[in-house]
Each structure stands twice: as C-alpha cells, then as structure tokens.
Write an enzyme that holds these catalytic residues in place. Structure first.
Site, mmCIF file in Angstrom:
data_model
loop_
_atom_site.group_PDB
_atom_site.id
_atom_site.type_symbol
_atom_site.label_atom_id
_atom_site.label_comp_id
_atom_site.label_asym_id
_atom_site.label_seq_id
_atom_site.Cartn_x
_atom_site.Cartn_y
_atom_site.Cartn_z
ATOM 1 C CE LYS A 83 -4.566 80.412 25.617
ATOM 2 N NZ LYS A 83 -4.455 81.685 24.873
HETATM 3 C C1 LIG Z 1 -4.512 82.911 25.431
HETATM 4 C C2 LIG Z 1 -3.898 83.986 24.646
HETATM 5 C C3 LIG Z 1 -3.473 85.168 25.238
HETATM 6 C C4 LIG Z 1 -3.658 85.458 26.702
HETATM 7 O O1 LIG Z 1 -2.921 84.620 27.549
HETATM 8 P P1 LIG Z 1 -3.370 84.467 29.071
HETATM 9 O O2 LIG Z 1 -2.467 83.423 29.612
HETATM 10 O O3 LIG Z 1 -4.796 84.068 29.067
HETATM 11 O O4 LIG Z 1 -3.160 85.792 29.721
HETATM 12 C C5 LIG Z 1 -2.855 86.108 24.427
HETATM 13 N N1 LIG Z 1 -2.714 85.918 23.095
HETATM 14 C C6 LIG Z 1 -3.127 84.792 22.493
HETATM 15 C C7 LIG Z 1 -2.962 84.656 21.032
HETATM 16 C C8 LIG Z 1 -3.727 83.789 23.244
HETATM 17 O O5 LIG Z 1 -4.153 82.690 22.635
#
Ligand SMILES: *Cc1c(COP(=O)(O)O)cnc(C)c1O
Length: 465
Positions: free
Chosen positions: A110
């Site tokens: 993220k």
């Molecule tokens: C947020 C997240 C996901 C999922 O991603 P989305 O965009 O919500 O589908 C998967 N793995 C990790 C470690 C995350 O932080």
C-alpha cells in the site's frame, strides 16, 4: 482526462477534484472517462525506464491538470523512501516470479500508492491554501501506510479506524507509535466491515463532509488505483524482454483495489500482454464464489492468517461491475439496491461468461497457506508472507487446472515480518526483523477505543481540529 462516477450522476471532473472527492458524491466510485490504450511502440520506449519514470509516464496519461514537471517531481518524491532503487523487484522462484511490493516505509504494497497520495495532497492543499481531514478504515496495512504517507504534513489531519485487537500486533504498533500530532488512531470494538461502514456513513453526511474537508484515502480513491496500475506494466516490460508473454498475475485480494488496477492495466495493454487475472482469496471468498457462480453474496467474516484479506464486501468491486454492466449506471444502481436489501447480487449467464474470461479465482485455506510457506522456504529459502502465499497457492492451482502458458507473476503484498506468528507456525522460526520494525515496541502508543457509534467518531473528529 476527466472522471465520472459509476452511478452516473456526476458531470465529468478533472483529476485533482477526483482525488479530493474520494467516494463519489452520488454514492458511486470515480473512474476515468476513457481508459487510454498503449501502443507497442510506446511500450517499447518505456522498456528502459526506471520505476519512477515509468510511473510518471503512466500517470500523465490520467493526470492533465498538474504541470508535467511538478507531477514528475511528486512521483520521484513518492518513491524516495523505498529501500531499493528498483522499487518493485521481481524475484524468480521456480516457474513463478514474485513481485516484491513491500519495499516502502511500512513494508506493505500500500506504500506504493499512499506515499504518492501524501505527496499529491500536500501539493494541492498548499496551492489552494486548504485543510483536510483524512478519514479511513483499515484491516491493518492501509492504516499504517496512510499514516506514513501524511505524517507531519501541514494542512492534513488523519483519522484511521481499525478493528480493536484484530490487526496484527506489529500492524498495531506501526500505527499507534507514530507520534506526529496530525495522526489519530481510533480502535473500534467491531470488525473491519464495521469500521468501513462507519466511514461510509460519515462520508454520506455531505454537510459534515464539506465542513470538515473529509477526504478518503482507502482504496476507493482513484489515485491509489492509478499508482498500482504502474507495477503491472513494469512486470510486463520485464517479462516481455524474457519472451514470457502473456503475463498471468495472481493477486491476493481483499477490497478488489489491487486487482482492479490489474484490470485497467490489461485494458491499456491488451490481452496479448496481460492474460486473465488470477484472483486469490483466503476463506473470505465472496469474490471466488462470485466468479464461480455469478452470485455475489454476503457471508460472515472469519479471521485468518492473512487479515488484510478478511473482508465481507469488496469496496472496489463496483468499479468492475460498471464495466461488466457495459457502463450502464442505472442497471448497476438497481443491482446494488437489491444487494443492499437482500445481501445478494446476481449477474446474467452471459455476464458470468465474461467474468470468467477476465478472472480465474481460487480460495486458499490457512492450512494450505502454512504448507505453501513451508514448501517455499524448503525449496527456495524464500519466506512468503501469508497474503502472498494465498496468491502463490491460487496461481499454482490455476496453472494446473487450466494448463496455462506464459509468464507468471504473483504480487507479494507484504513483508513476512509483518506476520511473524503465521511464519513461525509454518517454518518453526521467526522471519528476520527488518530495520523499520526494530525498537517499535519500546515507543509509546496512542489509540482511542470506541464502540460502533457514528456520533462518537464524528465528535472525536470535531474535537481534534
Ligand atoms: C490490502 C492488502 C491486500 C488486499 O488488497 P486489495 O486492494 O484490498 O484487494 C492484500 N494483501 C495485503 C498485505 C494488503 O495489505
């Protein structure tokens, strides 16, 4: 490029307004009016670009209301806190490549989008001499990444709701040890969907929203999706050189943001470069069930070793449905009305055929995850985090079941050290502790515990201006 809402009631607006709006004011999600198509020649020109320059080239196709040089500098600043100049290294393990997206300050993918969002907000607010309050819900990773994106930045307060005691201890430490005065952690006695529902309801109070300059930073913000489109193209460029086309991506999925970015990248480059996407879920498999049956139906959330994927409703799914419904906002709205009333949304058999062309999907259990982490460690001395292991498991099943040929990339969404318990259970040892985590537990923590109570949350925001 202008942006519109999936619900069709917003006249086209430029990128900066889209960024500041977050959730569309008509209750939908913002999307670009058109998806640009990339020619083979352009792709060739991009082949040698370093990651930040590729990001700039991709983003300028979607952003035409920030001067190009400024945008370039914002993009460069967004990636300067990463611990490798490659930003997103591609590591080969057997037939699969692992795309490591966790080299940012909070060690989760993220950061790739939220570092960029922080820079964008900061730039725009300064120019407009405005203040905002960022409000978001997190199941773990979004919160710390959002906080690190804006900590200490002028004109920005950030309020992050997380389910109390339901994020991993490291994730909680990451969020609650940030001492900057503009950072506020709210721990809700409930689950992630409760947090998300609170945020959604507060955003729907349009007076409150405009009085306090409320802004979303979770994956409903278009700018996040945009930043994530880049690494799909980045991988295609690398694997194209190695003659491994088309590329199959496996995406550990929660709110459908990351895989939706893949869907956009596929539209931009075409099926020759990006084949069907592999949507990987844990036991919370509403999306896997949808892809199998055409029925999107709520069920209870269960806690797993991949908590960032423990969701009941995928907030970005509406963006995909908009395209599936051939951009018909009225039909989309009708379907969501039915979903709100009954907890189920079903698409026609013809639509289901088209869904099955876009995605393969597999749901991987926690036991399987443990086995995959162990096998990867034994075979390649590589430690997968549990979310990435879900992706690897789904990809292996897809390759076997459909006899796939091409390049295989599994997105690695977090550093294993964020989930030490699951790793220990699988391989009987702790993952090495990265620098970013050393000494966190010694810092003082700040969190405000609250029940599922709209007024309490609003009150807290009002009092912390
Ligand atoms: C947020 C997240 C996901 C999922 O991603 P989305 O965009 O919500 O589908 C998967 N793995 C990790 C470690 C995350 O932080």
């Amino acid at each position: 490029m202008k942006y519109i809402s999936t619900r069709g009631n917003i006249k086209p607006i430029p990128f900066k307004d889209t960024l500041m709006m977050g959730l569309a004011t008509d209750g939908g999600l913002m999307i670009p009016e058109k998806i640009p198509v990339i020619s083979d020649d352009t792709l060739k020109e991009w082949e040698t670009l370093p990651y930040p320059m590729l990001a700039f080239e991709v983003m300028r196709l979607f952003i035409d209301d920030i001067p190009e040089n400024t945008l370039k500098n914002l993009v460069i600043s967004s990636y300067k806190r990463f611990d490798t100049s490659e930003i997103a290294p591609l590591i080969q393990t057997g037939k699969l490549h692992i795309l490591e997206l966790f080299h940012g300050p909070t060690l989760a993918f993220k950061d790739i989008a939220l570092q960029f969002l922080g820079e964008l907000f900061s730039y725009i607010l300064k120019k407009q001499n405005k203040k905002i309050n960022i409000l978001g819900a997190t199941s773990g990773d979004t919160g710390s990444a959002a906080i690190y994106g804006v900590r200490g930045k002028e004109n920005i307060n950030i309020f992050i709701l997380h389910p109390n005691n339901r994020v991993s201890p490291v994730q909680e430490l990451q969020m609650t040890t940030v001492s900057d005065a503009n950072v506020h952690n709210i721990a809700i006695n409930g689950n992630f969907d409760d947090c998300q529902a609170l945020v959604k309801t507060i955003f729907n109070d349009l007076d409150f929203k405009s009085n306090y300059g409320l802004t979303a930073i979770n994956s409903i913000n278009w700018a996040r999706i945009l930043a994530q489109v880049v690494y799909y193209i980045w991988c295609v460029l690398k694997l194209n050189k190695a003659n491994k086309l088309p590329v199959f991506f496996s995406v550990p999925t929660g709110n459908f943001g990351d895989i939706f970015a893949g869907f956009i990248a596929k539209r931009m480059l075409g099926d020759k470069y990006i084949s069907s996407l592999i949507l990987a879920t844990n036991e919370n498999n509403i999306l896997t069930r949808f892809i199998a049956t055409g029925s999107y139906k709520k069920s209870a959330v269960v806690s797993t070793t991949s908590p960032s994927m423990d969701i009941m409703i995928a907030s970005n799914f509406e963006r995909y449905l908009y395209y599936l419904y051939d951009k018909n906002s009225d039909n989309l709205k009708k379907s969501f009305d039915i979903f709100d009333q009954t907890g189920e949304l079903a698409v026609s058999p013809e639509m289901l055929d088209s869904v099955k062309k876009d995605f393969y999907s597999f749901s991987i259990s926690q036991d399987e995850v443990s086995g995959i982490i162990k096998r990867y460690f034994d075979t390649y001395k590589y430690i997968l985090d549990p979310h990435t292991a879900v992706g690897v498991g789904a990809m292996e099943q897809a390759i076997n079941q459909y006899d796939l040929k091409g390049g295989f990339v599994c997105l690695s969404t977090a550093h294993p050290a964020k989930f030490p318990d699951a790793i220990f259970k699988a391989i009987d040892m702790n993952p090495p502790v990265p620098k970013a985590f050393q000494g966190l537990e010694k810092l003082s923590k700040r969190k405000h515990i609250m029940d599922i109570d709209i007024d309490a949350v609003k009150d807290f925001i009002v009092k912390n201006q």
